[in-house]
Design a protein around this motif. Structure first.
Motif, short mmCIF file in Angstrom:
data_model
loop_
_atom_site.label_atom_id
_atom_site.label_comp_id
_atom_site.label_asym_id
_atom_site.label_seq_id
_atom_site.Cartn_x
_atom_site.Cartn_y
_atom_site.Cartn_z
N VAL A 68 -10.67 3.90 0.67
CA VAL A 68 -10.90 3.61 2.08
C VAL A 68 -10.18 4.65 2.92
N LEU A 69 -10.95 5.36 3.75
CA LEU A 69 -10.40 6.44 4.58
C LEU A 69 -9.94 5.89 5.92
N CYS A 70 -8.69 6.17 6.27
CA CYS A 70 -8.15 5.77 7.57
C CYS A 70 -8.53 6.82 8.61
N GLY A 71 -8.73 6.39 9.85
CA GLY A 71 -9.09 7.30 10.92
C GLY A 71 -7.94 8.14 11.45
N VAL A 72 -6.71 7.83 11.04
CA VAL A 72 -5.53 8.54 11.54
C VAL A 72 -4.84 9.25 10.37
N PRO A 73 -4.65 10.57 10.48
CA PRO A 73 -3.94 11.27 9.42
C PRO A 73 -2.45 10.88 9.38
N THR A 74 -1.78 11.22 8.30
CA THR A 74 -0.34 11.02 8.20
C THR A 74 0.34 11.92 9.22
N PRO A 75 1.62 11.69 9.52
CA PRO A 75 2.33 12.58 10.45
C PRO A 75 2.29 14.06 10.02
N ALA A 76 2.19 14.32 8.73
CA ALA A 76 2.12 15.70 8.24
C ALA A 76 0.69 16.26 8.28
N GLY A 77 -0.29 15.41 8.61
CA GLY A 77 -1.66 15.88 8.77
C GLY A 77 -2.62 15.60 7.63
N ALA A 78 -2.19 14.87 6.60
CA ALA A 78 -3.08 14.56 5.47
C ALA A 78 -3.92 13.33 5.78
N TYR A 79 -5.12 13.27 5.23
CA TYR A 79 -5.95 12.07 5.33
C TYR A 79 -5.34 10.98 4.46
N GLN A 80 -5.36 9.74 4.95
CA GLN A 80 -4.86 8.60 4.20
C GLN A 80 -6.04 7.86 3.56
N TRP A 81 -5.90 7.52 2.29
CA TRP A 81 -6.91 6.78 1.55
C TRP A 81 -6.24 5.58 0.88
N LEU A 82 -6.76 4.40 1.11
CA LEU A 82 -6.28 3.21 0.42
C LEU A 82 -7.20 2.97 -0.78
N VAL A 83 -6.63 2.86 -1.96
CA VAL A 83 -7.41 2.49 -3.14
C VAL A 83 -7.55 0.97 -3.09
N PHE A 84 -8.79 0.50 -2.95
CA PHE A 84 -9.07 -0.92 -2.74
C PHE A 84 -9.93 -1.47 -3.85
N ASP A 85 -9.53 -2.62 -4.37
CA ASP A 85 -10.30 -3.33 -5.39
C ASP A 85 -11.01 -4.50 -4.70
N PRO A 86 -12.31 -4.34 -4.37
CA PRO A 86 -13.01 -5.41 -3.64
C PRO A 86 -13.22 -6.68 -4.46
N VAL A 87 -13.23 -6.60 -5.77
CA VAL A 87 -13.41 -7.79 -6.60
C VAL A 87 -12.20 -8.71 -6.46
N ARG A 88 -11.01 -8.12 -6.52
CA ARG A 88 -9.77 -8.90 -6.41
C ARG A 88 -9.27 -8.99 -4.96
N GLY A 89 -9.84 -8.16 -4.08
CA GLY A 89 -9.45 -8.17 -2.67
C GLY A 89 -8.07 -7.61 -2.40
N VAL A 90 -7.64 -6.65 -3.23
CA VAL A 90 -6.28 -6.10 -3.08
C VAL A 90 -6.29 -4.58 -2.97
N GLY A 91 -5.32 -4.08 -2.22
CA GLY A 91 -5.08 -2.64 -2.17
C GLY A 91 -4.24 -2.24 -3.36
N LYS A 92 -4.49 -1.05 -3.87
CA LYS A 92 -3.78 -0.57 -5.05
C LYS A 92 -3.02 0.73 -4.74
N GLY A 93 -2.58 0.86 -3.49
CA GLY A 93 -1.78 2.02 -3.12
C GLY A 93 -2.53 2.96 -2.19
N VAL A 94 -1.76 3.75 -1.44
CA VAL A 94 -2.31 4.74 -0.52
C VAL A 94 -2.03 6.13 -1.08
N VAL A 95 -3.06 6.97 -1.06
CA VAL A 95 -2.92 8.36 -1.47
C VAL A 95 -3.30 9.23 -0.27
N ALA A 96 -2.80 10.47 -0.25
CA ALA A 96 -3.04 11.34 0.90
C ALA A 96 -3.61 12.67 0.45
#
Length: 169
Positions: A68-96
């Motif tokens: 899942v791509l966030c509309g706001v980059p990190t303070p350093a300018g990287a795109y934020q992506w949440l790894v999401f498991d829709p079956v369990r309904g949980v986030g599995k961490g954010v990567v940039a």
């Protein structure tokens, strides 16, 4: 000591230390109204803009997880992506990163991830993530000069942006 250089002046690409299965970039993210709004809390910052995602079956169970791509980059300018498991309904961490590489090697049934993004000026950043205890966590980060960035991409298979998410042989 003289190093042998092939007669045509070409030097072989360095061996990749991160074998990749596939890759994608922000170009692959599509609007996704199925993402629960509560997940926005997992981003550093969020502007409430429509969320986009990239579906990928990470664990091989036949069901897609979503980056899942966030509309706001990190303070350093990287795109934020949440790894999401829709079956369990949980986030599995954010990567940039702007380009995400999904590895062939895995931890806990989930592939290792490697991200790339240009921070500004002549510097780029490569970050690796491993999966443990139900989440992706950063396992290493390197800042790259222009030359190191060139070598980083020379070690990868050719990245055809029209073939994002295709299996790399």
């Amino acid at each position: 000591l003289l190093l042998a250089v092939p007669s045509d002046g070409q030097v072989a690409a360095p061996a990749s230390e991160f074998p990749i299965r596939t890759f994608f970039s922000v170009r692959s993210a599509r609007p996704d109204a199925t993402i629960p709004a509560i997940l926005r809390e997992q981003f550093e910052k969020d502007d409430g803009s429509p969320l986009k995602s990239v579906p990928v079956d990470l664990d091989g169970d036949g069901k897609d997880e979503k980056f899942v791509l966030c509309g706001v980059p990190t303070p350093a300018g990287a795109y934020q992506w949440l790894v999401f498991d829709p079956v369990r309904g949980v986030g599995k961490g954010v990567v940039a990163g702007a380009i995400l590489f999904i590895g062939r090697e895995s931890d806990g049934g989930y592939p290792r991830l490697e991200t790339y993004w240009k921070q500004g000026g002549d510097m780029s950043v490569v970050t690796r993530y491993t999966y443990a205890k139900g989440r992706y966590a950063r396992s290493g980060t390197r800042a790259l000069s222009l030359w190191e960035t060139s070598e980083f991409f020379r070690a990868k298979p050719v990245l055809d942006l029209d073939r994002e998410l295709a299996e790399i042989k």
